[in-house]
Design a protein around this motif. Sequence first.
Motif, PDB file in Angstrom:
ATOM      1  N   VAL A  79      24.511  45.673  40.944  1.00 22.13           N
ATOM      2  CA  VAL A  79      25.564  46.088  41.873  1.00 22.13           C
ATOM      3  C   VAL A  79      25.280  45.533  43.267  1.00 22.13           C
ATOM      4  CG1 VAL A  79      26.566  48.093  43.041  1.00 22.13           C
ATOM      5  CG2 VAL A  79      26.217  48.134  40.576  1.00 22.13           C
ATOM      6  N   TRP A  80      24.039  45.625  43.708  1.00 26.68           N
ATOM      7  CA  TRP A  80      23.674  45.117  45.038  1.00 26.68           C
ATOM      8  C   TRP A  80      23.840  43.599  45.103  1.00 26.68           C
ATOM      9  CZ3 TRP A  80      19.770  41.777  46.616  1.00 26.68           C
ATOM     10  CH2 TRP A  80      19.632  41.652  47.991  1.00 26.68           C
ATOM     11  N   LEU A  81      23.395  42.889  44.079  1.00 28.61           N
ATOM     12  CA  LEU A  81      23.527  41.434  44.070  1.00 28.61           C
ATOM     13  C   LEU A  81      24.990  41.009  44.085  1.00 28.61           C
ATOM     14  CD1 LEU A  81      20.726  40.497  41.530  1.00 28.61           C
ATOM     15  CD2 LEU A  81      20.789  39.883  43.946  1.00 28.61           C
ATOM     16  N   LEU A  82      25.832  41.673  43.301  1.00 25.93           N
ATOM     17  CA  LEU A  82      27.251  41.336  43.298  1.00 25.93           C
ATOM     18  C   LEU A  82      27.899  41.642  44.650  1.00 25.93           C
ATOM     19  CD1 LEU A  82      28.369  42.488  39.748  1.00 25.93           C
ATOM     20  CD2 LEU A  82      28.335  40.169  40.648  1.00 25.93           C
ATOM     21  N   LYS A  83      27.534  42.766  45.250  1.00 19.15           N
ATOM     22  CA  LYS A  83      28.097  43.128  46.546  1.00 19.15           C
ATOM     23  C   LYS A  83      27.659  42.136  47.625  1.00 19.15           C
ATOM     24  CE  LYS A  83      27.595  47.392  47.435  1.00 19.15           C
ATOM     25  NZ  LYS A  83      27.057  48.677  47.880  1.00 19.15           N
ATOM     26  N   THR A  84      26.424  41.660  47.531  1.00 24.71           N
ATOM     27  CA  THR A  84      25.887  40.766  48.542  1.00 24.71           C
ATOM     28  C   THR A  84      26.380  39.339  48.382  1.00 24.71           C
ATOM     29  OG1 THR A  84      23.897  42.133  48.642  1.00 24.71           O
ATOM     30  CG2 THR A  84      23.749  39.934  49.590  1.00 24.71           C
ATOM     31  N   PHE A  85      26.416  38.826  47.156  1.00 26.31           N
ATOM     32  CA  PHE A  85      26.642  37.402  46.957  1.00 26.31           C
ATOM     33  C   PHE A  85      27.983  37.038  46.326  1.00 26.31           C
ATOM     34  CE2 PHE A  85      21.976  37.846  46.873  1.00 26.31           C
ATOM     35  CZ  PHE A  85      21.692  37.048  47.967  1.00 26.31           C
ATOM     36  N   SER A  86      28.746  37.999  45.817  1.00 25.78           N
ATOM     37  CA  SER A  86      29.996  37.624  45.147  1.00 25.78           C
ATOM     38  C   SER A  86      31.081  37.315  46.178  1.00 25.78           C
ATOM     39  CB  SER A  86      30.458  38.728  44.206  1.00 25.78           C
ATOM     40  OG  SER A  86      30.899  39.835  44.946  1.00 25.78           O
ATOM     41  N   ARG A  87      31.992  36.458  45.760  1.00 27.60           N
ATOM     42  CA  ARG A  87      33.066  36.036  46.647  1.00 27.60           C
ATOM     43  C   ARG A  87      34.314  35.873  45.793  1.00 27.60           C
ATOM     44  NH1 ARG A  87      32.972  30.137  49.308  1.00 27.60           N
ATOM     45  NH2 ARG A  87      32.420  29.663  47.178  1.00 27.60           N
ATOM     46  N   ALA A  88      35.377  36.529  46.207  1.00 30.67           N
ATOM     47  CA  ALA A  88      36.626  36.455  45.440  1.00 30.67           C
ATOM     48  C   ALA A  88      37.260  35.078  45.622  1.00 30.67           C
ATOM     49  CB  ALA A  88      37.586  37.535  45.907  1.00 30.67           C
ATOM     50  N   PRO A  89      37.846  34.542  44.590  1.00 27.02           N
ATOM     51  CA  PRO A  89      38.502  33.232  44.725  1.00 27.02           C
ATOM     52  C   PRO A  89      39.747  33.329  45.608  1.00 27.02           C
ATOM     53  CG  PRO A  89      38.872  34.124  42.550  1.00 27.02           C
ATOM     54  CD  PRO A  89      37.920  35.056  43.237  1.00 27.02           C
ATOM     55  N   GLU A  90      40.037  32.245  46.307  1.00 29.73           N
ATOM     56  CA  GLU A  90      41.218  32.192  47.153  1.00 29.73           C
ATOM     57  C   GLU A  90      42.384  31.624  46.351  1.00 29.73           C
ATOM     58  OE1 GLU A  90      40.468  29.994  50.713  1.00 29.73           O
ATOM     59  OE2 GLU A  90      38.475  30.835  50.917  1.00 29.73           O
ATOM     60  N   TYR A  91      43.555  32.152  46.594  1.00 27.01           N
ATOM     61  CA  TYR A  91      44.751  31.628  45.932  1.00 27.01           C
ATOM     62  C   TYR A  91      45.241  30.440  46.750  1.00 27.01           C
ATOM     63  CZ  TYR A  91      49.356  31.219  43.912  1.00 27.01           C
ATOM     64  OH  TYR A  91      50.471  30.744  43.288  1.00 27.01           O
ATOM     65  N   LEU A  92      45.267  29.280  46.163  1.00 24.82           N
ATOM     66  CA  LEU A  92      45.646  28.060  46.863  1.00 24.82           C
ATOM     67  C   LEU A  92      47.056  27.611  46.537  1.00 24.82           C
ATOM     68  CD1 LEU A  92      42.315  26.098  46.357  1.00 24.82           C
ATOM     69  CD2 LEU A  92      43.020  27.434  48.338  1.00 24.82           C
ATOM     70  N   GLY A  93      47.707  28.284  45.637  1.00 20.59           N
ATOM     71  CA  GLY A  93      49.065  27.916  45.278  1.00 20.59           C
ATOM     72  C   GLY A  93      49.157  27.540  43.813  1.00 20.59           C
ATOM     73  N   PRO A  94      50.356  27.116  43.402  1.00 22.85           N
ATOM     74  CA  PRO A  94      50.523  26.706  42.005  1.00 22.85           C
ATOM     75  C   PRO A  94      49.651  25.496  41.680  1.00 22.85           C
ATOM     76  CG  PRO A  94      52.648  26.822  43.147  1.00 22.85           C
ATOM     77  CD  PRO A  94      51.591  27.047  44.159  1.00 22.85           C
ATOM     78  N   THR A  95      49.335  25.326  40.426  1.00 21.91           N
ATOM     79  CA  THR A  95      48.445  24.254  39.991  1.00 21.91           C
ATOM     80  C   THR A  95      48.983  22.879  40.363  1.00 21.91           C
ATOM     81  OG1 THR A  95      47.888  25.663  38.128  1.00 21.91           O
ATOM     82  CG2 THR A  95      47.154  23.405  38.008  1.00 21.91           C
ATOM     83  N   ASP A  96      50.298  22.719  40.326  1.00 25.19           N
ATOM     84  CA  ASP A  96      50.887  21.419  40.622  1.00 25.19           C
ATOM     85  C   ASP A  96      50.728  21.012  42.083  1.00 25.19           C
ATOM     86  OD1 ASP A  96      51.649  21.533  38.011  1.00 25.19           O
ATOM     87  OD2 ASP A  96      53.715  22.141  38.441  1.00 25.19           O
ATOM     88  N   SER A  97      50.591  21.988  42.991  1.00 24.75           N
ATOM     89  CA  SER A  97      50.550  21.670  44.421  1.00 24.75           C
ATOM     90  C   SER A  97      49.132  21.500  44.964  1.00 24.75           C
ATOM     91  CB  SER A  97      51.263  22.765  45.215  1.00 24.75           C
ATOM     92  OG  SER A  97      50.529  23.969  45.130  1.00 24.75           O
TER      93      SER A  97
END
Length: 91
Positions: A53-71
């Motif tokens: 839990v501590w490792l995930l809280k410290t080092f995890s990062r949610a992915p950013e939504y960059l748009g549809p795959t085609d763009s």
Amino acid sequence: LGYGVLGGCGVGLAYVPPVATLLRWFPDKRGLATGLSICGFGGGALFSAPAMVWLLKTFSRAPEYLGPTDSVQLITQDGVRFADVGGQLKE
């Protein structure tokens, strides 16, 4: 299938040999030796769960939504995959 096979091999290598060895070392106290071994094996979750839990809280990062795959233009440099976002490369 992959996690099941890997998990089964891991449990087989980490669980069975210590129990079998303790049964040979303490033939007169087989139940106590087996119980303590199983208790130690299960007790590992007591320490590894809070650490996870501590490792995930410290080092995890949610992915950013960059748009549809085609763009989104994807670029690979030195084996690392980047997305071209507004002229900047984001990993």
